[in-house]
Design a protein around this motif. Structure first.
Motif, PDB file in Angstrom:
ATOM      1  N   VAL A 131       0.876  -1.172   0.000  1.00 35.54           N
ATOM      2  CA  VAL A 131       0.000   0.000   0.000  1.00 35.54           C
ATOM      3  C   VAL A 131       0.912   1.219   0.000  1.00 35.54           C
ATOM      4  O   VAL A 131       1.940   1.235   0.668  1.00 35.54           O
ATOM      5  CB  VAL A 131      -0.981  -0.004   1.199  1.00 35.54           C
ATOM      6  N   GLY A 132       0.571   2.196  -0.818  1.00 32.17           N
ATOM      7  CA  GLY A 132       1.425   3.368  -0.934  1.00 32.17           C
ATOM      8  C   GLY A 132       0.611   4.641  -1.053  1.00 32.17           C
ATOM      9  O   GLY A 132      -0.591   4.610  -1.362  1.00 32.17           O
ATOM     10  N   LEU A 133       1.286   5.737  -0.804  1.00 33.15           N
ATOM     11  CA  LEU A 133       0.637   7.042  -0.824  1.00 33.15           C
ATOM     12  C   LEU A 133       1.627   8.064  -1.353  1.00 33.15           C
ATOM     13  O   LEU A 133       2.725   8.213  -0.814  1.00 33.15           O
ATOM     14  CB  LEU A 133       0.214   7.410   0.606  1.00 33.15           C
ATOM     15  N   SER A 134       1.237   8.767  -2.426  1.00 30.19           N
ATOM     16  CA  SER A 134       2.077   9.861  -2.908  1.00 30.19           C
ATOM     17  C   SER A 134       1.830  11.078  -2.024  1.00 30.19           C
ATOM     18  O   SER A 134       0.898  11.099  -1.222  1.00 30.19           O
ATOM     19  CB  SER A 134       1.742  10.187  -4.368  1.00 30.19           C
ATOM     20  N   HIS A 135       2.696  12.095  -2.173  1.00 32.22           N
ATOM     21  CA  HIS A 135       2.534  13.295  -1.362  1.00 32.22           C
ATOM     22  C   HIS A 135       2.735  14.517  -2.248  1.00 32.22           C
ATOM     23  O   HIS A 135       3.820  14.738  -2.777  1.00 32.22           O
ATOM     24  CB  HIS A 135       3.544  13.305  -0.218  1.00 32.22           C
ATOM     25  N   HIS A 136       1.673  15.284  -2.412  1.00 30.84           N
ATOM     26  CA  HIS A 136       1.722  16.545  -3.149  1.00 30.84           C
ATOM     27  C   HIS A 136       1.613  17.650  -2.103  1.00 30.84           C
ATOM     28  O   HIS A 136       0.519  18.129  -1.784  1.00 30.84           O
ATOM     29  CB  HIS A 136       0.591  16.611  -4.173  1.00 30.84           C
ATOM     30  N   ALA A 137       2.762  18.030  -1.558  1.00 28.71           N
ATOM     31  CA  ALA A 137       2.821  18.939  -0.403  1.00 28.71           C
ATOM     32  C   ALA A 137       2.129  20.270  -0.677  1.00 28.71           C
ATOM     33  O   ALA A 137       1.443  20.800   0.195  1.00 28.71           O
ATOM     34  CB  ALA A 137       4.276  19.164   0.007  1.00 28.71           C
ATOM     35  N   ALA A 138       2.288  20.805  -1.868  1.00 25.92           N
ATOM     36  CA  ALA A 138       1.701  22.113  -2.172  1.00 25.92           C
ATOM     37  C   ALA A 138       0.179  22.093  -2.090  1.00 25.92           C
ATOM     38  O   ALA A 138      -0.448  23.116  -1.821  1.00 25.92           O
ATOM     39  CB  ALA A 138       2.138  22.574  -3.561  1.00 25.92           C
ATOM     40  N   HIS A 173      -1.523  19.579  -0.251  1.00 20.46           N
ATOM     41  CA  HIS A 173      -1.910  18.814   0.948  1.00 20.46           C
ATOM     42  C   HIS A 173      -2.733  17.584   0.595  1.00 20.46           C
ATOM     43  O   HIS A 173      -3.710  17.261   1.266  1.00 20.46           O
ATOM     44  CB  HIS A 173      -2.680  19.693   1.944  1.00 20.46           C
ATOM     45  N   ASN A 174      -2.319  16.884  -0.481  1.00 19.26           N
ATOM     46  CA  ASN A 174      -3.039  15.679  -0.863  1.00 19.26           C
ATOM     47  C   ASN A 174      -2.089  14.637  -1.406  1.00 19.26           C
ATOM     48  O   ASN A 174      -0.892  14.884  -1.563  1.00 19.26           O
ATOM     49  CB  ASN A 174      -4.158  16.001  -1.867  1.00 19.26           C
ATOM     50  N   PHE A 199      -3.956  11.642   7.194  1.00 18.40           N
ATOM     51  CA  PHE A 199      -4.666  12.731   7.880  1.00 18.40           C
ATOM     52  C   PHE A 199      -4.101  13.018   9.270  1.00 18.40           C
ATOM     53  O   PHE A 199      -3.897  14.172   9.632  1.00 18.40           O
ATOM     54  CB  PHE A 199      -6.156  12.416   7.974  1.00 18.40           C
ATOM     55  N   SER A 200      -3.835  11.986  10.052  1.00 20.97           N
ATOM     56  CA  SER A 200      -3.462  12.209  11.454  1.00 20.97           C
ATOM     57  C   SER A 200      -1.971  12.451  11.664  1.00 20.97           C
ATOM     58  O   SER A 200      -1.589  13.159  12.587  1.00 20.97           O
ATOM     59  CB  SER A 200      -3.927  11.042  12.330  1.00 20.97           C
ATOM     60  N   VAL A 201      -1.116  11.888  10.810  1.00 19.16           N
ATOM     61  CA  VAL A 201       0.332  12.032  10.988  1.00 19.16           C
ATOM     62  C   VAL A 201       0.906  13.059  10.011  1.00 19.16           C
ATOM     63  O   VAL A 201       1.699  13.915  10.396  1.00 19.16           O
ATOM     64  CB  VAL A 201       1.051  10.671  10.825  1.00 19.16           C
ATOM     65  N   LYS A 202       0.500  13.000   8.760  1.00 22.35           N
ATOM     66  CA  LYS A 202       1.103  13.846   7.723  1.00 22.35           C
ATOM     67  C   LYS A 202       0.327  15.116   7.417  1.00 22.35           C
ATOM     68  O   LYS A 202       0.785  15.965   6.667  1.00 22.35           O
ATOM     69  CB  LYS A 202       1.321  13.034   6.435  1.00 22.35           C
ATOM     70  N   GLY A 203      -0.867  15.275   7.964  1.00 20.17           N
ATOM     71  CA  GLY A 203      -1.612  16.514   7.807  1.00 20.17           C
ATOM     72  C   GLY A 203      -2.209  16.755   6.434  1.00 20.17           C
ATOM     73  O   GLY A 203      -2.424  17.912   6.049  1.00 20.17           O
ATOM     74  N   TYR A 204      -2.507  15.702   5.695  1.00 19.48           N
ATOM     75  CA  TYR A 204      -3.151  15.867   4.391  1.00 19.48           C
ATOM     76  C   TYR A 204      -4.542  16.480   4.580  1.00 19.48           C
ATOM     77  O   TYR A 204      -5.183  16.308   5.606  1.00 19.48           O
ATOM     78  CB  TYR A 204      -3.343  14.517   3.705  1.00 19.48           C
ATOM     79  N   HIS A 205      -5.026  17.104   3.515  1.00 18.52           N
ATOM     80  CA  HIS A 205      -6.407  17.577   3.454  1.00 18.52           C
ATOM     81  C   HIS A 205      -7.275  16.597   2.658  1.00 18.52           C
ATOM     82  O   HIS A 205      -8.459  16.458   2.919  1.00 18.52           O
ATOM     83  CB  HIS A 205      -6.479  18.960   2.798  1.00 18.52           C
ATOM     84  N   VAL A 253      -7.213  12.690   0.250  1.00 16.86           N
ATOM     85  CA  VAL A 253      -6.595  11.477  -0.297  1.00 16.86           C
ATOM     86  C   VAL A 253      -7.495  10.988  -1.427  1.00 16.86           C
ATOM     87  O   VAL A 253      -8.718  10.911  -1.265  1.00 16.86           O
ATOM     88  CB  VAL A 253      -6.442  10.377   0.773  1.00 16.86           C
ATOM     89  N   TYR A 254      -6.896  10.691  -2.565  1.00 17.21           N
ATOM     90  CA  TYR A 254      -7.682  10.195  -3.692  1.00 17.21           C
ATOM     91  C   TYR A 254      -7.101   8.878  -4.179  1.00 17.21           C
ATOM     92  O   TYR A 254      -5.959   8.521  -3.873  1.00 17.21           O
ATOM     93  CB  TYR A 254      -7.749  11.231  -4.821  1.00 17.21           C
ATOM     94  N   ALA A 255      -7.911   8.143  -4.922  1.00 14.10           N
ATOM     95  CA  ALA A 255      -7.491   6.853  -5.466  1.00 14.10           C
ATOM     96  C   ALA A 255      -8.253   6.613  -6.762  1.00 14.10           C
ATOM     97  O   ALA A 255      -9.336   7.168  -6.971  1.00 14.10           O
ATOM     98  CB  ALA A 255      -7.770   5.740  -4.463  1.00 14.10           C
ATOM     99  N   ARG A 256      -7.657   5.803  -7.611  1.00  6.65           N
ATOM    100  CA  ARG A 256      -8.264   5.491  -8.903  1.00  6.65           C
ATOM    101  C   ARG A 256      -8.124   4.006  -9.189  1.00  6.65           C
ATOM    102  O   ARG A 256      -7.190   3.366  -8.715  1.00  6.65           O
ATOM    103  CB  ARG A 256      -7.582   6.291 -10.013  1.00  6.65           C
TER     104      ARG A 256
END
Length: 185
Positions: free
Chosen positions: A86-93, A95-96, A125-131, A133-136
């Motif tokens: 399982v993976g998650l990209s990070h678009h810091a600018a 927040h997603n 959401f709880s650790v990295k502060g994203y606003h 998360v999306y998936a396709r």
């Protein structure tokens, strides 16, 4: 979900999500060299070799350090067996980030993908502060869409003939969850 920052692990009821190790390469190659796994993923090469796995695993530590992305080996908490990723990209600018996953065929239909995806959404959401998360998923893989729905993600639409895979244009189905909805879940 419990996050151990020192070890960079996430723990759920049944699973331990941990960084991949080079010794996982043979198992990763065996899972990813499967025709059904290849058919449902966008960027896996086919055939998929242990060298492909070692190269991929070798990129993870820097991606995590630079906060570009987070790839976790999904393993059995009791015995350490590898089930998938399982993976998650990070678009810091913005927040997603995009959630993605694959699992070895023997581990399909057992709820591991949902459990691991929920843990990574919680992490976002709880650790990295994203606003957000999306998936396709490809339209031909509705089981992946059910995982997204079980994680509280909302259907956002279909990108018609969005990707070219093996000479065919495929529709991509989009889901997302925002932090406000996650808090209420």
């Amino acid at each position: 979900m419990r996050y151990n920052e020192g070890q960079n692990t996430l723990e759920t009821e049944r699973l331990l999500l941990r960084p991949f190790r080079l010794e996982d390469a043979d198992a990763v190659a065996a899972f990813c060299n499967s025709e059904p796994v290849y058919r449902h993923t966008l960027s896996l090469p086919h055939p998929y070799t242990a060298d492909c796995a070692r190269s991929w695993i070798g990129s993870h530590a820097e991606n995590f350090r630079s906060e570009r992305g987070y790839e976790y080996a999904v393993t059995d908490k009791a015995d350490g067996r590898l089930y998938g990723c399982v993976g998650l990209s990070h678009h810091a600018a913005h927040h997603n980030g995009e959630l993605g996953y694959w699992f070895g065929e023997p581990h399909w239909g057992r709820g591991y993908a949902t459990e691991a995806a929920r843990a990574l959404i919680d992490f976002a959401f709880s650790v990295k502060g994203y606003h957000r998360v999306y998936a396709r998923h490809f339209a031909g893989n509705p089981a992946s869409g059910r995982v997204m729905q079980k994680c509280g993600m909302r259907f956002e639409g279909i990108q018609r003939e969005h990707v070219l895979k093996d000479g065919a244009y495929l529709d991509v189905v989009c889901y997302a969850i925002v932090k406000q909805d996650w808090k209420g879940a």
